[in-house]
Structure formats: structure tokens, C-alpha cells
Motif scaffolding. Structure first.
Motif, PDB file in Angstrom:
ATOM      1  N   ALA A  19       8.584   2.082   3.450  1.00  0.00           N
ATOM      2  CA  ALA A  19       7.145   1.584   3.268  1.00  0.00           C
ATOM      3  C   ALA A  19       6.385   2.979   3.304  1.00  0.00           C
ATOM      4  O   ALA A  19       6.573   4.067   3.816  1.00  0.00           O
ATOM      5  N   ALA A  20       5.012   2.741   2.656  1.00  0.00           N
ATOM      6  CA  ALA A  20       4.170   3.955   2.837  1.00  0.00           C
ATOM      7  C   ALA A  20       2.464   3.133   2.468  1.00  0.00           C
ATOM      8  O   ALA A  20       2.519   2.218   2.122  1.00  0.00           O
ATOM      9  N   PRO A  21       1.739   3.800   3.280  1.00  0.00           N
ATOM     10  CA  PRO A  21       0.554   3.372   3.401  1.00  0.00           C
ATOM     11  C   PRO A  21      -0.247   3.640   2.032  1.00  0.00           C
ATOM     12  O   PRO A  21      -0.910   4.878   1.711  1.00  0.00           O
ATOM     13  N   LEU A  22      -0.128   2.665   1.215  1.00  0.00           N
ATOM     14  CA  LEU A  22      -0.483   2.743  -0.358  1.00  0.00           C
ATOM     15  C   LEU A  22      -0.969   1.508  -0.753  1.00  0.00           C
ATOM     16  O   LEU A  22      -0.204   0.511  -1.122  1.00  0.00           O
ATOM     17  N   ALA A  23      -2.343   1.484  -1.145  1.00  0.00           N
ATOM     18  CA  ALA A  23      -2.803   0.069  -1.631  1.00  0.00           C
ATOM     19  C   ALA A  23      -2.750   0.164  -3.013  1.00  0.00           C
ATOM     20  O   ALA A  23      -2.996   1.075  -3.715  1.00  0.00           O
ATOM     21  N   ALA A  24      -2.727  -1.096  -3.731  1.00  0.00           N
ATOM     22  CA  ALA A  24      -2.704  -1.125  -5.226  1.00  0.00           C
ATOM     23  C   ALA A  24      -3.847  -0.944  -5.764  1.00  0.00           C
ATOM     24  O   ALA A  24      -3.837   0.060  -7.015  1.00  0.00           O
ATOM     25  N   GLU A  25      -5.137  -1.247  -5.388  1.00  0.00           N
ATOM     26  CA  GLU A  25      -6.275  -0.813  -5.889  1.00  0.00           C
ATOM     27  C   GLU A  25      -6.521   0.569  -5.812  1.00  0.00           C
ATOM     28  O   GLU A  25      -7.460   0.986  -6.751  1.00  0.00           O
ATOM     29  N   SER A  26      -5.557   1.499  -5.342  1.00  0.00           N
ATOM     30  CA  SER A  26      -5.796   3.013  -5.214  1.00  0.00           C
ATOM     31  C   SER A  26      -5.088   3.626  -6.099  1.00  0.00           C
ATOM     32  O   SER A  26      -5.349   4.918  -6.494  1.00  0.00           O
ATOM     33  N   LEU A  27      -4.385   2.938  -7.123  1.00  0.00           N
ATOM     34  CA  LEU A  27      -3.282   3.538  -7.803  1.00  0.00           C
ATOM     35  C   LEU A  27      -4.045   3.305  -9.399  1.00  0.00           C
ATOM     36  O   LEU A  27      -4.409   2.248  -9.874  1.00  0.00           O
ATOM     37  N   PRO A  28      -4.377   4.598 -10.026  1.00  0.00           N
ATOM     38  CA  PRO A  28      -4.916   4.436 -11.105  1.00  0.00           C
ATOM     39  C   PRO A  28      -4.381   3.713 -12.462  1.00  0.00           C
ATOM     40  O   PRO A  28      -5.247   2.937 -13.197  1.00  0.00           O
ATOM     41  N   TRP A  29      -3.058   3.728 -12.493  1.00  0.00           N
ATOM     42  CA  TRP A  29      -2.528   2.936 -13.410  1.00  0.00           C
ATOM     43  C   TRP A  29      -2.224   1.492 -13.362  1.00  0.00           C
ATOM     44  O   TRP A  29      -2.194   0.904 -14.272  1.00  0.00           O
ATOM     45  N   LEU A  30      -2.986   1.051 -12.261  1.00  0.00           N
ATOM     46  CA  LEU A  30      -2.807  -0.259 -11.922  1.00  0.00           C
ATOM     47  C   LEU A  30      -4.503  -0.817 -12.070  1.00  0.00           C
ATOM     48  O   LEU A  30      -4.389  -2.160 -12.056  1.00  0.00           O
ATOM     49  N   LYS A  31      -5.283   0.050 -12.189  1.00  0.00           N
ATOM     50  CA  LYS A  31      -6.736  -0.386 -12.550  1.00  0.00           C
ATOM     51  C   LYS A  31      -6.776  -1.097 -13.864  1.00  0.00           C
ATOM     52  O   LYS A  31      -6.408  -0.375 -14.832  1.00  0.00           O
ATOM     53  N   GLY A  32      -7.666  -1.907 -14.139  1.00  0.00           N
ATOM     54  CA  GLY A  32      -7.871  -2.560 -15.400  1.00  0.00           C
ATOM     55  C   GLY A  32      -6.989  -3.699 -15.654  1.00  0.00           C
ATOM     56  O   GLY A  32      -6.933  -4.393 -16.891  1.00  0.00           O
ATOM     57  N   LEU A  33      -5.950  -3.938 -14.832  1.00  0.00           N
ATOM     58  CA  LEU A  33      -4.966  -5.060 -15.184  1.00  0.00           C
ATOM     59  C   LEU A  33      -5.355  -6.032 -14.556  1.00  0.00           C
ATOM     60  O   LEU A  33      -6.272  -6.171 -13.457  1.00  0.00           O
ATOM     61  N   ASP A  34      -5.546  -7.503 -15.114  1.00  0.00           N
ATOM     62  CA  ASP A  34      -5.801  -8.314 -14.778  1.00  0.00           C
ATOM     63  C   ASP A  34      -4.951  -9.108 -14.090  1.00  0.00           C
ATOM     64  O   ASP A  34      -4.076 -10.129 -14.401  1.00  0.00           O
TER      65      ASP A  34
END
Length: 609
Positions: A148-163
Motif C-alpha cells: 500500500a501507498a498513500p496515493l490518490a487516483a485524482e493525483s495521477l496525471p494519466w488518470l485525469k480526463g478519464l470518465d
């Protein structure tokens, strides 16, 4: 007197008949064989082209199939994990423990969840990494990074813009994962594509986001590297393969509104076929260079042209033999009526044509019946011959100044009377070279050495005529002789000088000097005549300046060459590097300066080498 003139008439008549028969046969051959050749070419070329396009479509289907197979592996892993009841139970427990202070229990639970996801992925590891992002900003990984790691999905640039709220699978753009690079240095600078989907519990409440990663080069490893070029676009027009930027690619515009399987043209040089991925909706474009794709068509065209030329040669030989075969009996027939007087009414003695050409007996009878109209028929034949000679003269005039040829022949005749054998041989050699040079239509681009050789021989012919009345000198550095130049740019200037510059009494002097410097070559043609008239010089300079400032469409017709035409052709060949200036020298005489860069900037019609 009359009896002595008949053999000459007999020879001309037979020659005219033979030429007419040969021309008729040759015309029929030249019409029928090219038509048959063109029909065969287009029929076979269309079949070969359709076959090549079909192979391109098959290749695009193969590429899409291989791409979908890789994407299916990713989707299978995502579906298996997302539909696992054990995973859902562990995720619900993870959500319940996320607020507790007992880190040991959370660590054990996280390890258990990563182990289960790794088990579902399988021992063969079809994907290198699976990540789950919960709503509390924690990522649980399985694969290369299994913790595990403290990492939110919305902070990842490659997941931005995905519906991600749509509930369907979403594919990211190619990207680099810093966490995996730090964990496993072997994966440094490796590119990934992620398949993401939102997981829900039984009450349709969002549990988190499941991400399945795959190497970009693994997804696109089936792309051909030599036989064709492949482009892959997502729905927004971003080019995924080969990936360069996250902005829409302008090349995607050609795919809008175009169905799969339709033949497309890219850049005017490539033929392409588009197909859609069933797993991702991506558009895959497979293209090949037209030159390579249609290579069988060109090979067939080459073979067909060679075959057609061989067939034409054989047909011309056959036409010649047929003409001779028919005209020989005609000569015999003419010999049998040689004594026929135009005003006589008695019949001539019967002729004896060849046994295998018995139809000529009817021709002999026609001579008997039509002797009263013989003079009229011969007048018509002579008129047709006059038209033929007139057409031939017009064709020769379009290739070389007829006065020049006439003067050369007259000079050769005078030298023949004086017994100047060596001078005659040299003059004939020069004239032959001139005619061969201007009649060669395979290219409108030659080397400067070839052009100067043509000019030298032209001046040599003039020297034979004017002798000590004309002096010329050509000095050009050897390094300029291989420079490519438009054909016939020097001799027309010399011809213009002979017509308009040398109006005073001889001797006349003409010099040609070549020079190279600053990436250009120049040629200076100078005569010692009176020079250009001031008004005419200003008019020519204005017209030349106008032509050098535009791109005209000159031709290579000899009759159209002049000072203005040469400036147009230099402008077309060298672009802004073209040099063309005219003027008068202070010490007297006119100078024309031409030149250009060592490498041409454009092309002329028929300049293939």
C-alpha cells in the motif's frame, strides 16, 4: 529525251507506293498495339491494385486482432478481480479498517488483499501491475509493487480526463509510473497504458478505482515495422502509437466520418486503411507507401512496355517486308507499261506479276482502263507528296533553324567541290551531334559540359562558314562541367548574337567565360557587336525581371527558345538562385550573364535522369 526521263519517274513512283504502303501498315500497327497494350495494362493493373489493397486490408485486420488480444488480457484481469466476491469482501473490510489506529491489522489486511489480487492475475503474470485506489487516498498494489501507498487516483496525471463515473472501462494515454521506476530499476523509463474501471458494492456505492497496467511496447508489439506503417488513435484523436504528445494529432482529421475499410490517402504518397478496435474503440490506421504497395503494378508496366516495344519493332519489320513484297511486283508491272504514251489509245502489252500475288492482274487491267485518267492520278499523288514534304519541313523547322541547316549544307557542298574531305567530315560530325542533341527527348536536364560541347560544335559550324570572319573562345573551369543545367540555354544566346549583334563587318568575336563562387556558377557570353538598343534593353530587362519574380511554364520547343524563355527556365530550375542579366559593356558589345546554384531548387518537365 522522254525515254531517258522515265526511269527517274519510275523510281519515284515505286518509292511513293512503298512509302504509302509502309505508312499505312505502320499506322495500323501504331494504333492497334498501343490500344491493346493500354487496355491490358489498365485491366491487369486494376486487378493487381485491388489485390494489393486487399492485402493492406488483411494486414489491418491482423494488426487490430493482435491489438485486441493484448487489450483482452488486460480486460480479463480487470473483470476477474472486479467480479471476485472475495476481493469485494476484502475491499469492504479495508474500507471499514481505514479509520482505525491499528496499523498492524491494516498492514496484514492490505497484504492479504494484494495476495488475492496477485493470485487472480495468475502465475504467468499477463500484466505487470494491478492497483486499487480507495476513496481515502490509499493505493494497494499487486505485482511489481505489492503493498500500500498513500496515493490518490485524482493525483495521477494519466488518470485525469478519464470518465471514471461512467462505470465502463477506460484506457489511459501512454505514461511513465515513477513509483514502479523507483521500486524496480529494471523498469526505468518504461511506458505503460492503464485500463481503469470503477468498482461498486452490491448497493451501487463506489468502492474505488481498479487500474490494470500493461507495458506500452507489449500492447503494440505486433505492429509491423518494415512492411507497413501503423498509427493508433484514441477517440479524442490523440496518437497512441507511436506516442509523442497528449494533444490531438492533425492526421486524425482524415478519419472523421470515414468508415472502417475505406481506402485513404495520407500525404499524397501513402495508401491507408482504418479499422476500429473492438476492445478499446481505438482507430488503427495501417498505411504503406504507394510506390511499395503498387510495386507489382510498376513491374508489370515495365514488362508490358518492353514487350510492347519488342512487338512494335517486330511489327515495323513485318510492315517493311510486306511493303517491299507488294512494291516489287508493282515495279515489274510498271516496267511492262514503260512504253505507254500518255496520248496513245492502244493497250500496253500484258504484264506478268508474281504467281502468289495474282490480285495484281486486276491492277494491270485497271491501268489499261484508267490510262486516260493517269495524269490526273499522278497530279493527286504529287500533291500528296508535296503535303508530306511540307509536314516534314515544318517538323524539321521546329527542331533547328532551317537557314542554319541550309547554309551548312551549302558550305559543305562548296567544300566538296574544293576537295576539302577532312573539313567536310568534321562539319558533318558537328551537324550530326547538333541534330542528335536537340532531337533527344529523354531529358531536359544536361550537364554544363554537354551544353557547352553543343555550343562549341554550333560555333564550329559557323566558323566553317565564316572562317576568319568569326573568332570564339570558351573558358570554363573543369569543376563546372558536371553542374546540372536546363538544356539549350547557351546556344540560343549565341544564335541571338549572330542574328542581331554581328551586323557590322567582320571579324566578329564571341567569348564564353565560366566562374564559380559563393555556392553559384555563372556563365558570361560576350560579343563585340553594337550592343542592345537602349529602348530594347530596358524593355527586355523589365520582362526578365517580371519572369524572374514568378514561376512560369516554359517548354523545351526549340522554336520557342529566346532570351525571355531562358530566363523563365532558369527561374523554374534554380528558383531565387537563378542568375540572368543582360547589358552593354562600356568598351562595346553586349553581355548575357546566366547562372544558378550548384544544386537545382526545382524540376523541369521531362527532367528525370
Amino acid at each position: 529525251m522522254t525515254a531517258r526521263r522515265r526511269p527517274a519517274y519510275h523510281f519515284q513512283a515505286v518509292k511513293s507506293v512503298r512509302a504509302t504502303l509502309f505508312s499505312s501498315y505502320l499506322l495500323l500497327i501504331l494504333v492497334s498495339i498501343p490500344l491493346l497494350t493500354v487496355f491490358s495494362y489498365f485491366y491487369t493493373a486494376n486487378a493487381l491494385k485491388a489485390q494489393a489493397i486487399g492485402a493492406l486490408k488483411d494486414l489491418s485486420a491482423t494488426v487490430v486482432g493482435a491489438l485486441d488480444a493484448e487489450l483482452f488480457k488486460m480486460n480479463a484481469v480487470s473483470v476477474n478481480i472486479g467480479s471476485s466476491e472475495l476481493v469485494r469482501q476484502l475491499l469492504q473490510e479495508h474500507a471499514a479498517l481505514s479509520g482505525q489506529a491499528d496499523r498492524t491489522w491494516q498492514y496484514l489486511h492490505t497484504a492479504r488483499l494484494a495476495e488475492v489480487m496477485q493470485t487472480i492475475v495468475g502465475a504467468y503474470k499477463p500484466v505487470p501491475q494491478v492497483n486499487f485506489y480507495d476513496l481515502a487516498g490509499t493505493m494497494i498494489g499487486a505485482g511489481v509493487y505489492s503493498q500500500a501507498a498513500p496515493l490518490a487516483a485524482e493525483s495521477l496525471p494519466w488518470l485525469k480526463g478519464l470518465d471514471l463515473d461512467s462505470g465502463t472501462k477506460q484506457y489511459s494515454l501512454p505514461h511513465v509510473d515513477p513509483l514502479l521506476e523507483k521500486t524496480f530499476p529494471l523498469y526505468e523509463k518504461r511506458s505503460y497504458i492503464s485500463l481503469c474501471r470503477t468498482l461498486y458494492d452490491e448497493y451501487r456505492r463506489v468502492m474505488g478505482i481498479l487500474e490494470v497496467k500493461q507495458f506500452t511496447d507489449t500492447i503494440f508489439r505486433s505492429m509491423p515495422s518494415q512492411s507497413a506503417r501503423v498509427l493508433v488513435f484514441d477517440g479524442a484523436g490523440v496518437r497512441l502509437y507511436p506516442f509523442e504528445s497528449d494533444r490531438p494529432d492533425p492526421a486524425y482529421a482524415i478519419l472523421r466520418g470515414r468508415p472502417d475499410g475505406q481506402l485513404l490517402t495520407l500525404g499524397g504518397r501513402e495508401l491507408a486503411v482504418a479499422a476500429s478496435s473492438g476492445q478499446s474503440g481505438w482507430r488503427v490506421v495501417v498505411s504503406q507507401q504507394q510506390r511499395r504497395l503498387l510495386a507489382p503494378v510498376r513491374e508489370f508496366a515495365t514488362i508490358l512496355v518492353l514487350f510492347g516495344l519488342a512487338l512494335l519493332a517486330a511489327a515495323v519489320l513485318l510492315a517493311s517486308r510486306l511493303a517491299v513484297r507488294i512494291t516489287v511486283p508493282l515495279r515489274r508491272l510498271h516496267d511492262s507499261v514503260r512504253g505507254l504514251d500518255w496520248n496513245a489509245v492502244s493497250l500496253a502489252a500484258p504484264a506478268h506479276p508474281a504467281a502468289d500475288l495474282g490480285e495484281l492482274e486486276e491492277l494491270e487491267q485497271a491501268f489499261r482502263d484508267m490510262r486516260g485518267k493517269l495524269k490526273t492520278s499522278m497530279d493527286e499523288a504529287l500533291q500528296a507528296r508535296a503535303h508530306e514534304l511540307q509536314a516534314t519541313m515544318l517538323a524539321l523547322q521546329a527542331q533547328m533553324d532551317p537557314h542554319f541547316v541550309y547554309n551548312m549544307l551549302a558550305t559543305i557542298g562548296i567544300m566538296a567541290e574544293e576537295g576539302m574531305v577532312r573539313e567536310i567530315a568534321e562539319s558533318v560530325e558537328h551537324l550530326t551531334h547538333l541534330l542528335r542533341y536537340i532531337s533527344s527527348g529523354k531529358s531536359s536536364v544536361v550537364t554544363l559540359g554537354e551544353e557547352l560541347e553543343y555550343a562549341r560544335r554550333y560555333l564550329a559550324c559557323l566558323k566553317v562558314r565564316f572562317r576568319d570572319g568569326l573568332f570564339f573562345d570558351i573558358q570554363v573551369p573543369p569543376e563546372l562541367l558536371e553542374v546540372r543545367v536546363p538544356k539549350l540555354i547557351v546556344q540560343p544566346i549565341i544564335e541571338n548574337a549572330m542574328k542581331y549583334a554581328f551586323t557590322q563587318a567582320p571579324p566578329w568575336h564571341l567569348s564564353i567565360r565560366g566562374q564559380a563562387g559563393e555556392g553559384r556558377w555563372t556563365l558570361r557570353i560576350h560579343d563585340d557587336g553594337p550592343g542592345f538598343a537602349p529602348g530594347r534593353l530596358a524593355e527586355l530587362e523589365a520582362q526578365i525581371a517580371a519572369r524572374l519574380g514568378s514561376i512560369p511554364e516554359p517548354t523545351l520547343a526549340i522554336s520557342g527558345l529566346g532570351l525571355l524563355n531562358i530566363s523563365s527556365r532558369l527561374r523554374l530550375f534554380y528558383g531565387e538562385e537563378a542568375v540572368y542579366r543582360i547589358g552593354n559593356e562600356p568598351e562595346g558589345g553586349a553581355t548575357v550573364l546566366i547562372g544558378g546554384s550548384f544544386e537545382p531548387k526545382g524540376e523541369l518537365l521531362g527532367s528525370g535522369r
